[in-house]
Motif scaffolding. Structure first.
Motif, short mmCIF file in Angstrom:
data_model
loop_
_atom_site.label_atom_id
_atom_site.label_comp_id
_atom_site.label_asym_id
_atom_site.label_seq_id
_atom_site.Cartn_x
_atom_site.Cartn_y
_atom_site.Cartn_z
N LEU A 154 39.43 23.28 62.12
CA LEU A 154 40.00 22.06 62.27
C LEU A 154 41.43 22.20 61.58
CD1 LEU A 154 37.20 19.57 61.87
CD2 LEU A 154 38.30 19.98 64.01
N LEU A 155 41.66 22.96 60.40
CA LEU A 155 42.92 22.77 59.62
C LEU A 155 43.80 23.80 60.44
CD1 LEU A 155 41.77 23.07 55.98
CD2 LEU A 155 43.00 21.26 57.37
N GLN A 156 43.35 24.74 60.98
CA GLN A 156 44.18 25.74 61.82
C GLN A 156 44.89 25.09 63.04
OE1 GLN A 156 45.57 28.46 60.97
NE2 GLN A 156 44.41 28.58 59.18
N GLY A 157 44.25 24.06 63.53
CA GLY A 157 44.71 23.27 64.71
C GLY A 157 45.50 22.32 64.03
N ARG A 160 49.00 23.93 63.45
CA ARG A 160 49.37 24.64 64.41
C ARG A 160 50.16 23.19 64.99
NH1 ARG A 160 44.91 27.82 65.44
NH2 ARG A 160 43.78 26.25 66.56
N ARG A 161 49.76 22.02 64.91
CA ARG A 161 50.29 21.08 65.50
C ARG A 161 51.59 20.86 64.63
NH1 ARG A 161 44.99 18.96 66.11
NH2 ARG A 161 45.18 17.99 63.83
N ILE A 162 51.52 20.77 63.08
CA ILE A 162 52.58 20.53 62.40
C ILE A 162 53.60 21.73 62.64
CG2 ILE A 162 53.43 21.03 59.92
CD1 ILE A 162 50.52 19.81 59.27
N GLU A 163 53.39 23.00 62.93
CA GLU A 163 54.36 23.91 63.44
C GLU A 163 55.16 23.42 64.58
OE1 GLU A 163 52.29 27.63 63.33
OE2 GLU A 163 51.93 27.85 61.26
N LEU A 164 54.25 23.20 65.54
CA LEU A 164 54.64 22.74 66.66
C LEU A 164 55.78 21.29 66.67
CD1 LEU A 164 54.93 23.07 69.73
CD2 LEU A 164 52.91 21.47 70.06
N GLU A 165 55.46 20.42 65.84
CA GLU A 165 56.35 19.19 65.74
C GLU A 165 57.69 19.70 65.11
OE1 GLU A 165 53.90 16.75 63.27
OE2 GLU A 165 52.44 15.99 64.79
#
Length: 361
Positions: A154-157, A160-165
């Motif tokens: 869940l944290l890696q997801g 990944r969302r933060i990196e994408l943002e």
């Protein structure tokens, strides 16, 4: 707040489901979906012990900041914490069982009695009891590892969302930066054209200022948009060419081949206009006799294809260092990645052809 809500939702939901499954397994009877477990106080005690123990593990992981690394990189570091958490769960459950049985004596008496009934004769009771404790600790060890895997997933997801943002914000900033450079670049070229008219033909220069006002109005409307309808972009191009037509008169001839179905297709603003600017600046303006500009737009295999062909020949240095060309390539890359394509080359007909292809909306 949102992250904390998700954490507790997963904790409560996950341990409720696991404890329910755990208490539906009964010795000699196998597994069955039973509702009477909700009336058993052991169900709630195991549920609270699981949440309490893994929350302590969660606080440790947060403090060590191991969640920022991949699971394999922190395996050994997490192993000790998982082992202690599993041991804590087993000790708490055993302690509650001892209290429920009425103390150590009653607890051991019931254990020994159970061992006799199951024909453990000849085997040291302490060894059997230790083996049971170790087996249960191993089981809880696996359960806690499952919790850790879910936690890291869940944290890696989330990361990944933060990196994408962050990547999207960076891309947006780069696009905005390119647009702020493209607008002055265009304005400089347009004003240069009008300046050359002031001394020669003030009336036409005044008309050109009116056309420029229309272009700037359209540019301002699209300033905060990354994509605009093709029809809007075409209007800007037509106003710009009207300015240049006043300057070049009969030396500039423009031809359009536009598929009427694509007027609502979206595209980056100032893209077609930049190609036309380059055609004027590096082609038509360098020829004493002027020349032709052919603008075509159509859908080909779900791709919007724009072509601007002009009389003249383009130097290699222009294609490599020209801001308009480099800016066009960078904008297409930021918006469409490798799905877009841009080419510019000299043709055998003594013309230059610039072609842009990108996915149709």
């Amino acid at each position: 707040m949102k992250i904390r809500y998700r954490y507790w939702a997963c904790q409560l939901g996950g341990w409720s489901f696991f404890t329910y499954l755990w208490h539906n397994i009964r010795a000699g009877e196998g597994f069955a979906w039973r509702l009477d477990v909700f009336g058993d106080k052991d169900f709630y005690s195991a549920f609270l012990i699981g949440i309490f123990s893994t929350h302590l593990l969660y606080l440790y992981l947060r403090k060590q900041q191991v969640e920022r690394y991949r699971l394999g990189a922190v395996f050994l570091k997490v192993w000790g914490a998982v082992s202690l958490t599993a041991l804590l769960i087993q000790l708490l459950i055993t302690g509650l069982t001892i209290i429920e049985e009425g103390g150590w004596s009653s607890f051991f008496s019931s254990i020994y009695k159970s061992m006799d009934e199951n024909q453990f004769h000849g085997v040291a009771a302490n060894i059997v009891l230790g083996g049971i404790f170790l087996a249960m600790w191993c089981i809880w060890h696996l359960v806690v590892w499952g919790w850790v895997i879910v936690y890291f997933s869940l944290l890696q997801g989330r990361f990944r969302r933060i990196e994408l943002e962050n990547a999207n914000r960076l891309k947006q900033a780069e696009l905005d930066n390119l647009k702020t450079k493209l607008n002055p670049h265009f304005l400089f070229n347009a004003l240069s054209s009008i300046r050359s008219l002031i001394a020669e033909n003030p009336e036409r220069a005044q008309q050109a200022v009116g056309e420029l006002a229309e272009v700037l109005r359209s540019a301002m409307l699209s300033e905060h948009q990354q994509l605009i309808p093709f029809g809007k972009e075409l209007e800007v191009v037509q106003h710009y060419l009207a300015i240049e037509k006043i300057r070049f008169e009969e030396r500039l001839r423009v031809h359009y081949t536009i598929d009427p179905q694509i007027h609502q297709q979206t595209m980056p603003p100032m893209l077609l206009q930049t190609l036309v600017e380059n055609a004027i600046k590096h082609g038509i303006s360098k020829l004493s006799a002027g020349g032709d500009i052919s603008i075509s737009a159509a859908l080909e295999d779900r791709m919007l294809v724009l072509r601007v062909e002009n009389t003249g020949q383009v130097a290699e240095t222009v294609t490599q260092t020209g801001f308009g060309i480099q800016g066009t390539i960078k904008r297409l890359t930021l918006l469409y990645g490798n799905k877009a394509n841009f080419t510019i080359h000299n043709t055998a007909r003594q013309t230059v052809c610039a072609t842009v292809k990108f996915p149709a909306a």
